[in-house]
Design an enzyme around this catalytic site. Structure first.
Site, PDB file in Angstrom:
ATOM      1  CG  HIS A  72       1.110   5.159  -3.622  1.00 44.38           C
ATOM      2  ND1 HIS A  72       1.054   3.933  -4.260  1.00 44.38           N
ATOM      3  CD2 HIS A  72       1.653   4.908  -2.409  1.00 44.38           C
ATOM      4  CE1 HIS A  72       1.532   2.983  -3.466  1.00 44.38           C
ATOM      5  NE2 HIS A  72       1.891   3.556  -2.331  1.00 44.38           N
ATOM      6  CE1 TYR A 201      -3.816  -0.626 -12.308  1.00 42.83           C
ATOM      7  CE2 TYR A 201      -2.139   0.913 -11.526  1.00 42.83           C
ATOM      8  CZ  TYR A 201      -3.417   0.374 -11.436  1.00 42.83           C
ATOM      9  OH  TYR A 201      -4.292   0.846 -10.477  1.00 42.83           O
ATOM     10  N   PRO A 293     -11.844  -3.530 -11.860  1.00 42.78           N
ATOM     11  CG  PRO A 293     -10.685  -5.295 -10.873  1.00 42.78           C
ATOM     12  CD  PRO A 293     -11.838  -4.999 -11.779  1.00 42.78           C
ATOM     13  CE  LYS A 297     -10.765   6.374 -11.404  1.00 41.43           C
ATOM     14  NZ  LYS A 297     -10.004   7.198 -10.466  1.00 41.43           N
ATOM     15  CE1 TYR A 385      -4.710   4.157 -11.074  1.00 44.17           C
ATOM     16  CE2 TYR A 385      -3.869   5.528  -9.298  1.00 44.17           C
ATOM     17  CZ  TYR A 385      -4.108   4.274  -9.847  1.00 44.17           C
ATOM     18  OH  TYR A 385      -3.752   3.154  -9.134  1.00 44.17           O
TER      19      TYR A 385
END
Length: 394
Positions: A72, A201, A293, A297, A385
């Site tokens: 991704h 998200y 979550p 991580k 990220y």
């Protein structure tokens, strides 16, 4: 029995450490209280940082990941009726993440360990580390009605939040930092195609939602629920309807639903123990820290702990650098706290808190708007990220 490193726990961190050590010629034994089928039945994280992907390749267990994992380049933030893409690859100089389930990582590591004949003792009872402060630590456990003793140079506690490793350290030797969030994630796994090719998200007035996946045909979706909610009260139909309400209309219209093959509620908490070492026992992964979550991580922090301990042990056994052992905790904790901060931040800006007033709500919305409105702010999100770099061991 005698070995160089006794590893307690055969989750991903224990198996990955064992694989790396074996390839380096450092003897190790893994001691696990559960059986392999139980370990492989646990549904966990699926977004791997660039650093963990590279470490799995270094360990020689990346063939299936590289063939079947989904690379991704970015993800989407949805809020206030808009969708904003964070272009990870462009913002970090080419770094990406890999969607590949923790269960598959565990399976690959198990098969690699079995292929080389390295010893893993499953169904061990009453596992207990001893004399961690001495030069001769050892681990005992019961197996087939007999007590077994494993003498070793070092102990790696990879047995999770509820494991015996951290609990064997005197309470006065540890400092605990913790935050429990007033909500959880209701998640389902379904054999349906993902609604989007990248993760979404979503911040919505009804609560947070996440669209994720395990493969092109298997999806993982989550919605924020109250801490008191019971999974039995959520039918598949209720879940899908709630998820649609929290997604942008153009995304909800494309959602393909189906029967769930797994459904559970995960509470959210932040937890760190300091130090991550007691004498010759080192804590790794969930034994030392938990993150919500939201920032993906948890598994990745375990991998960075593994990398740190592995590279220290390479120098201990290869160069006699025992001075590095006492640096393990401080090196790990620098990265742990940065990941805790990012996970806390993602959780804070994407969820609805029960006691949020109007001012706090406007601040949350403005925070989201600011962080997608400038390249510098987007880069901050992206570099966290994909994962901050592993610290060099020198």
């Amino acid at each position: 029995m005698k070995t160089q490193v006794a590893i307690i726990g055969s989750g991903p961190s224990g198996l990955l450490l064992g694989q790396l050590l074996h390839r380096a010629g450092i003897a190790n034994i893994i001691i696990e209280r559960k059986d392999p089928d139980y370990i492989l039945s646990r549904i966990r994280a699926g977004v791997l940082e660039q650093g963990m992907v590279d470490l799995l390749r270094e360990a020689g267990v990346s063939e299936r990941m590289d063939a079947n994992g989904l690379v991704h380049d970015g993800f989407e933030l949805a809020f206030d009726g808009r969708s904003e893409r964070i272009d990870l690859k462009a913002l970090t100089g080419g770094k990406t993440v890999m969607v590949y389930g923790q269960t598959e990582v565990t399976r690959d590591l198990m098969e690699a360990r079995e292929a080389v004949g390295a010893l893993t003792v499953y169904n061990a009872e009453n596992v207990q580390p001893h004399d961690m402060k001495s030069d001769s630590p050892y681990v005992t456990f019961d197996y087939n009605g007999e007590t077994v003793r494993v003498d070793c140079d070092y102990i790696a506690g990879c047995d999770g939040f509820h494991g015996v490793s951290r609990q064997s350290i005197p309470a006065e030797s540890l400092s605990i930092f913790e935050r429990v969030y007033p909500f959880g994630w209701l998640g389902i796994l379904a054999d349906t195609p993902p609604v989007n090719h990248e993760l979404i998200y979503a911040n919505h007035e009804r609560g947070f939602a996440l669209c994720s996946m395990r493969s092109p045909t298997r999806t993982r979706y989550y919605v924020q629920v109250g801490a008191e909610e019971k999974v039995e009260d959520w039918s598949d139909e209720r879940f899908w309807e709630e998820l649609k309400l929290r997604l942008p209309p153009h995304v909800a219209a494309q959602l393909i639903t189906g029967p769930s093959i797994e459904k559970s509620i995960a509470p959210l908490r932040s937890f760190v123990v300091e130090p991550m070492q007691y004498g010759r026992m080192f804590l790794l992964g969930d034994a030392a820290h938990i993150v919500p979550p939201t920032g993906a991580k948890g598994l990745n922090l375990a991998a960075s702990d593994v990398s740190t301990l592995y590279r220290i042990l390479l120098k201990v056994y290869g160069e006699g650098r025992t001075d590095l052992l006492e640096k393990y905790s401080q090196i790990c904790l620098r990265r742990v706290w940065k990941a805790e901060r990012f996970s806390w931040w993602m959780t804070s800006i994407l969820h609805r808190f029960p006691d949020t007033d109007g001012f706090s709500q406007r601040i949350q919305q403005t925070e989201l708007d600011y962080f997608v409105s400038t390249e510098a702010a987007r880069r901050t999100i992206a570099e966290n990220y994909v994962g901050l770099p592993y610290e060099a061991i020198e």
